[in-house]
Design an enzyme around this catalytic site. Structure first.
Site, PDB file in Angstrom:
ATOM      1  CD  GLU A  32      24.130 145.571 -54.022  1.00 32.35           C
ATOM      2  OE1 GLU A  32      22.892 145.757 -54.068  1.00 32.35           O
ATOM      3  OE2 GLU A  32      24.637 144.435 -54.089  1.00 32.35           O
ATOM      4  CE1 TYR A 115      19.261 143.936 -50.778  1.00 38.45           C
ATOM      5  CE2 TYR A 115      19.741 145.786 -52.243  1.00 38.45           C
ATOM      6  CZ  TYR A 115      19.783 144.423 -51.963  1.00 38.45           C
ATOM      7  OH  TYR A 115      20.356 143.558 -52.857  1.00 38.45           O
ATOM      8  CG  ASP A 133      16.269 142.324 -52.418  1.00 37.28           C
ATOM      9  OD1 ASP A 133      16.056 141.244 -51.818  1.00 37.28           O
ATOM     10  OD2 ASP A 133      16.828 142.383 -53.526  1.00 37.28           O
TER      11      ASP A 133
END
Length: 344
Positions: A32, A115, A133
């Site tokens: 991520e 996020y 996002d």
């Protein structure tokens, strides 16, 4: 229910990705962070190498800074790597080496915003947290035929509530990933949605109104500043001369050919600047100029190549081809310049 349609589409169309195939919390976290502002295809080889170099939180917490930067070389946004190490040290000292299974604790780690915390919480731990996002904002702006400006915090809050409303609480991870996948593969940006293959086309109010291509609404970003940079690609018997960038600011602590930011220098001006640090260079030819786009500025890099001998000035090193490949992290901003080094 639209979430059922989306999950059915995702289960048949999802790309096989190394972090998806083994969604262990550490792997999800690293992926991520790497995927922030970076394309999936660009991340894949970096992810594999990074996991090999730092297979656990403990390895990452103990990483040498130069080695860490070398593993990140070319991915850009280098603060992400620094934050990863700082977060790994915090995970070791406060959580016994395991990522905390809590959105509120994840968001306290360096480099993790709402996020990323939502993505890790939902994908790695099954916590029903939204991960909103640009992809997800675009999908929902089109689904709802919304004229909200997605660059504004109010719109993000509105769409975050919508994601939570639609999210099947027993499958938050797959749902968040399905939304991201839809935005990446089908509900494309810049007026190019592939509505004909979208599983949610029948429910899309933006499509029904003929507005899908115009959505989402967002304020135009300000023009980037054009910054001239003069580089000196200096080679000699010991290799190529590299200079370490300052420990704070843009591309902090990375290595580069000698460079002067903010000025386009003539060869005599460059010669004078280098003589001031004890370098006497035999100039050969101008460098082929290159351009590198950052978030807020564009570097226009020009300069000259030449040869020199003797000890490296303070803050610089002579690097052989092997050392350049194995030890010194040079940002991609200078990749076009470094490719012009032709060792004898």
């Amino acid at each position: 229910c639209s979430s059922d349609l989306l999950l059915a589409w995702y289960s048949s169309r999802a790309r096989s990705l190394p972090w998806r195939d083994d969604p262990e919390p550490y792997r999800v976290w690293i992926s991520e962070i790497m995927l922030q502002q970076t394309r999936v295809e660009a991340v894949k080889p970096y992810f594999e190498r990074f996991m090999e170099a730092f297979p656990t939180v403990s390895h990452l917490a103990q990483a040498e800074d130069d080695h860490l930067m070398k593993m990140w070389e070319g991915l850009g946004y280098y603060n992400r790597a620094r934050n990863l190490k700082a977060a790994a040290q915090m995970i070791m000292s406060e959580y016994g080496g395991c990522l905390p299974a809590s959105f509120d604790e994840l968001i306290l780690l360096p480099g993790i915003g709402s996020y990323t915390a939502g993505a890790i919480a939902s994908i790695a731990f099954g916590i029903p947290a939204p991960a909103v996002d640009g992809n997800v904002l675009r999908v929902f702006a089109r689904l709802d035929n919304s004229s909200a400006d997605i660059t504004k915090p109010a719109a993000k809050r509105e769409f975050t509530a919508r994601v939570l409303e639609e999210m099947p609480k027993e499958r938050p991870g797959p749902y968040n990933e399905a939304l991201m996948e839809l935005g990446a593969l089908v509900c494309l940006p810049n007026g190019a949605p592939k509505c004909e293959v979208c599983p949610l086309a029948a429910q899309c109010k933006g499509r029904a109104a003929g507005r899908a291509e115009q959505l989402p609404i967002k304020t135009a970003k300000p023009e980037k500043t054009l910054v001239p940079v003069t580089a000196a690609l200096i080679t000699g018997p010991q290799g190529v001369l590299l200079q370490r960038r300052p420990s704070k600011g843009l591309l902090a602590g990375l290595w580069q050919p000698l460079a002067f930011e903010g000025t386009a220098m003539t060869q005599p001006e460059l010669d004078a600047a280098l003589r001031a640090i004890g370098l006497c260079v035999q100039w050969q030819a101008p460098l082929q100029s290159t351009r590198h786009v950052f978030t807020h500025r564009i570097w226009q890099i020009s300069g000259f190549c030449g040869t020199a001998a003797g000890p490296a000035p303070e803050g610089c090193v002579w690097a052989s081809r092997a050392e350049l490949n194995g030890e010194y992290a040079v940002p991609s901003a200078f990749a076009g310049i470094m490719r012009q080094w032709r060792p004898e």
